[in-house]
Design a protein around this motif. Structure first.
Motif, PDB file in Angstrom:
ATOM      1  N   CYS A 308       0.828  -1.199   0.000  1.00  0.00           N
ATOM      2  CA  CYS A 308       0.000   0.000   0.000  1.00  0.00           C
ATOM      3  C   CYS A 308       0.867   1.255   0.000  1.00  0.00           C
ATOM      4  N   ARG A 309       0.724   2.043  -1.058  1.00  0.00           N
ATOM      5  CA  ARG A 309       1.424   3.323  -1.179  1.00  0.00           C
ATOM      6  C   ARG A 309       0.391   4.429  -1.370  1.00  0.00           C
ATOM      7  N   PRO A 310      -0.302   4.829  -0.274  1.00  0.00           N
ATOM      8  CA  PRO A 310      -1.314   5.882  -0.407  1.00  0.00           C
ATOM      9  C   PRO A 310      -0.657   7.214  -0.723  1.00  0.00           C
ATOM     10  N   ILE A 311      -1.368   8.045  -1.476  1.00  0.00           N
ATOM     11  CA  ILE A 311      -0.799   9.316  -1.906  1.00  0.00           C
ATOM     12  C   ILE A 311      -1.641  10.504  -1.450  1.00  0.00           C
ATOM     13  N   LEU A 312      -2.966  10.401  -1.581  1.00  0.00           N
ATOM     14  CA  LEU A 312      -3.801  11.544  -1.219  1.00  0.00           C
ATOM     15  C   LEU A 312      -5.197  11.096  -0.843  1.00  0.00           C
ATOM     16  N   ALA A 313      -5.950  12.058  -0.299  1.00  0.00           N
ATOM     17  CA  ALA A 313      -7.387  11.918  -0.035  1.00  0.00           C
ATOM     18  C   ALA A 313      -7.685  10.681   0.810  1.00  0.00           C
ATOM     19  N   ASP A 314      -8.732   9.934   0.428  1.00  0.00           N
ATOM     20  CA  ASP A 314      -9.169   8.793   1.229  1.00  0.00           C
ATOM     21  C   ASP A 314      -8.181   7.638   1.205  1.00  0.00           C
ATOM     22  N   GLN A 315      -7.208   7.655   0.281  1.00  0.00           N
ATOM     23  CA  GLN A 315      -6.227   6.578   0.191  1.00  0.00           C
ATOM     24  C   GLN A 315      -5.450   6.417   1.497  1.00  0.00           C
ATOM     25  N   GLY A 329      -1.877  -6.854   3.913  1.00  0.00           N
ATOM     26  CA  GLY A 329      -0.937  -6.109   3.097  1.00  0.00           C
ATOM     27  C   GLY A 329       0.096  -5.399   3.949  1.00  0.00           C
ATOM     28  N   PHE A 330       1.082  -4.814   3.273  1.00  0.00           N
ATOM     29  CA  PHE A 330       2.144  -4.063   3.939  1.00  0.00           C
ATOM     30  C   PHE A 330       2.101  -2.618   3.455  1.00  0.00           C
ATOM     31  N   GLU A 331       2.300  -1.681   4.378  1.00  0.00           N
ATOM     32  CA  GLU A 331       2.293  -0.266   3.993  1.00  0.00           C
ATOM     33  C   GLU A 331       3.703   0.212   3.687  1.00  0.00           C
ATOM     34  N   LEU A 332       3.854   0.911   2.581  1.00  0.00           N
ATOM     35  CA  LEU A 332       5.139   1.452   2.138  1.00  0.00           C
ATOM     36  C   LEU A 332       5.151   2.945   2.440  1.00  0.00           C
ATOM     37  N   GLU A 333       5.976   3.357   3.410  1.00  0.00           N
ATOM     38  CA  GLU A 333       5.983   4.747   3.849  1.00  0.00           C
ATOM     39  C   GLU A 333       7.290   5.470   3.543  1.00  0.00           C
ATOM     40  N   VAL A 334       8.336   4.725   3.220  1.00  0.00           N
ATOM     41  CA  VAL A 334       9.627   5.324   2.871  1.00  0.00           C
ATOM     42  C   VAL A 334       9.935   4.962   1.428  1.00  0.00           C
ATOM     43  N   MET A 335       9.959   5.957   0.554  1.00  0.00           N
ATOM     44  CA  MET A 335      10.136   5.701  -0.883  1.00  0.00           C
ATOM     45  C   MET A 335      11.629   5.714  -1.232  1.00  0.00           C
ATOM     46  N   GLU A 336      12.297   4.641  -0.824  1.00  0.00           N
ATOM     47  CA  GLU A 336      13.719   4.466  -1.088  1.00  0.00           C
ATOM     48  C   GLU A 336      13.901   3.069  -1.675  1.00  0.00           C
ATOM     49  N   ARG A 337      14.776   2.942  -2.661  1.00  0.00           N
ATOM     50  CA  ARG A 337      14.838   1.705  -3.455  1.00  0.00           C
ATOM     51  C   ARG A 337      15.061   0.449  -2.628  1.00  0.00           C
ATOM     52  N   ASN A 342      12.884  -4.566  -0.492  1.00  0.00           N
ATOM     53  CA  ASN A 342      12.677  -5.480   0.638  1.00  0.00           C
ATOM     54  C   ASN A 342      11.200  -5.785   0.875  1.00  0.00           C
ATOM     55  N   ILE A 343      10.340  -4.763   0.726  1.00  0.00           N
ATOM     56  CA  ILE A 343       8.918  -5.005   0.989  1.00  0.00           C
ATOM     57  C   ILE A 343       8.304  -5.859  -0.116  1.00  0.00           C
ATOM     58  N   ILE A 344       8.797  -5.713  -1.355  1.00  0.00           N
ATOM     59  CA  ILE A 344       8.333  -6.575  -2.447  1.00  0.00           C
ATOM     60  C   ILE A 344       8.738  -8.021  -2.174  1.00  0.00           C
ATOM     61  N   ARG A 345       9.999  -8.215  -1.774  1.00  0.00           N
ATOM     62  CA  ARG A 345      10.470  -9.563  -1.479  1.00  0.00           C
ATOM     63  C   ARG A 345       9.715 -10.172  -0.295  1.00  0.00           C
ATOM     64  N   LYS A 346       9.415  -9.336   0.696  1.00  0.00           N
ATOM     65  CA  LYS A 346       8.653  -9.839   1.850  1.00  0.00           C
ATOM     66  C   LYS A 346       7.286 -10.330   1.413  1.00  0.00           C
ATOM     67  N   LEU A 347       6.614  -9.576   0.549  1.00  0.00           N
ATOM     68  CA  LEU A 347       5.289  -9.980   0.086  1.00  0.00           C
ATOM     69  C   LEU A 347       5.356 -11.220  -0.798  1.00  0.00           C
ATOM     70  N   MET A 348       6.312 -11.253  -1.707  1.00  0.00           N
ATOM     71  CA  MET A 348       6.339 -12.282  -2.742  1.00  0.00           C
ATOM     72  C   MET A 348       7.032 -13.577  -2.311  1.00  0.00           C
ATOM     73  N   LEU A 349       7.999 -13.486  -1.347  1.00  0.00           N
ATOM     74  CA  LEU A 349       8.872 -14.634  -1.100  1.00  0.00           C
ATOM     75  C   LEU A 349       8.900 -15.134   0.338  1.00  0.00           C
TER      76      LEU A 349
END
Length: 419
Positions: A308-315, A329-337, A342-349
């Motif tokens: 989850c990468r909310p950007i605005l409004a109700d998101q 799901g997992f929330e992504l709050e730090v937009m660093e590569r 790591n969060i993609i690997r956590k979800l997928m693997l």
């Protein structure tokens, strides 16, 4: 089976896609229940008529040049006057997106019953109502408070306040006689109960609307191997976040499908099906999403866990539901590569990702149960059909009675129950 046509309903959607889509889905649901459906829409971002041959469409000369909410009421009023002359008592009511709050004034002038469609989650609406009641408890706040919990709104934090929605959405339902929700009683029961006590009109949570028409798509990737990335068609992110996201996706070494989005390629147009079609495919293992309410519901309904990468409004509010309440799901709050990788690997693997997948599968089964005969959404849809069928367009809308959520023609207390 041939369904006998009942009364007509007029739908007035808001022009953003996240609002237009559920309104058209609701139209399909009502049409399947025997109602004739008329869609009165803005010229800007008008729906594709060929996708809905069962509807009557009326394009109004709104004069809009962008995504504003300034909408002249005269074209709608003139059209409804003609409709009422032609349809008579067969014109049951007008159903409008809650953002198009001017519609209630028009309906009141014409003594036409109106019903509000809420395209936001009940969680988001509850946060807005709570904040409006005592704004001094929440505003202003300092940057040092961003991660502090919001009073009475767990698990929301100050950084999750849906400021854009609060600034741009009218919370009052006016004289509307009911509210329809694109959510489930089983999913947001406590929030719906709080809101119904506040508004004191019948609630009809008959969602998720998207599950009425199952669809599929095609790809040659193995099952549960692809991360679908889509941040919607409206939001644009800055260059730094785009670069970090791209590197994070690449470094994760996972199969990735990126949906068309103006933030990625504003000059590119790709016909790759709806979000629901993509999520329904067995190859999809995860959904990197901005968490608008439609996408959140569709992801759960197709058993797809989320990043989850909310950007605005109700998101901002919606993202807290799958990550903190449903834990799908997992929330992504730090937009660093590295964080993104790591969060993609956590979800997928990872094993934690498998646990999230199991929980979303269990949630999907509960949703399916609610849509079966005698399930909550199925029962609420039947109640809604009975409610609309009992409306008479030539009479003023009934005045809600404080503390009693029913009319003489319909016991709507069945719509939201304590569980």
């Amino acid at each position: 089976m041939e369904v006998e046509r009942k009364q007509s309903v007029v739908l007035v959607p808001y022009l953003l896609q996240g609002h237009l889509t559920p309104m058209l889905q609701l139209g399909s649901i009502l049409h399947s229940q025997g109602f004739s459906v008329i869609v009165a829409h803005t010229q800007y971002n008008s729906p594709n008529y060929s996708n809905h041959p069962q509807f009557i469409f009326h394009s109004m000369d709104d004069g809009l040049k962008g995504f504003g909410m300034s909408f002249p009421s005269a074209p709608l009023r003139n059209y409804l006057v003609r409709m009422m002359e032609e349809e008579g008592d067969q014109l049951a009511c007008i159903i409008y997106d809650n953002v198009m709050f001017f519609v209630d004034d028009v309906a009141t002038q014409l003594k036409l019953p109106s019903i509000v469609l809420r395209t936001f989650s009940a969680a988001c609406m509850n946060s807005m109502v709570t904040i409006f009641q005592q704004p001094e408890k929440y505003f202003p706040f300092e940057d040092s408070q961003l991660l502090d919990p919001l009073p009475e709104l767990h698990p929301l934090r100050f950084k999750d306040v849906p400021i854009h929605v609060i600034n741009n959405t009218n919370n009052d339902i006016g004289s509307s006689v009911a509210t329809i929700w694109n959510t489930m009683q089983d999913l947001e029961n406590s929030m719906l109960l709080r809101l119904q006590k506040h508004y004191k009109v019948p609630f009809f949570p008959i969602g998720p609307f998207s599950k009425m028409v199952p669809l599929a798509s095609s790809t040659n990737k193995p099952p549960n191997s692809v991360l679908y990335v889509s941040l919607g068609s409206l939001v644009r992110i800055d260059e730094k976040e785009l670069i970090e996201t791209a590197w994070g996706l690449a470094n994760s070494e996972q199969h990735v499908l990126v949906g068309y989005s103006t933030w990625l390629c504003p000059w590119l147009s790709i016909e790759m099906g709806t979000t629901k079609q993509v999520l329904a495919h067995p190859a999809i293992a995860g959904f990197f999403t901005h968490c608008d309410w439609n996408s959140t519901l569709e992801s759960i309904c197709e058993e797809v866990p989320m990043i989850c990468r909310p950007i605005l409004a109700d998101q901002l509010v919606n993202a807290r539901c799958p990550t903190q309440i449903y834990k799908v799901g997992f929330e992504l709050e730090v937009m660093e590569r590295t964080v993104i990788e790591n969060i993609i690997r956590k979800l997928m693997l990872s094993e934690e990702g498998k646990d999230v997948k199991k929980r979303v599968v269990d949630m999907k089964q509960n949703i399916v149960a609610g849509m079966q005969i005698d399930g909550t959404s199925h029962t609420n849809l039947k109640d809604l059909v009975d409610f609309i069928s009992a409306l008479t367009s030539r009479l003023p809308p009934p005045t809600p009675v404080v503390g009693v959520i029913m009319s003489s023609n319909h016991t709507s207390s069945k719509c939201i129950r304590e569980s």
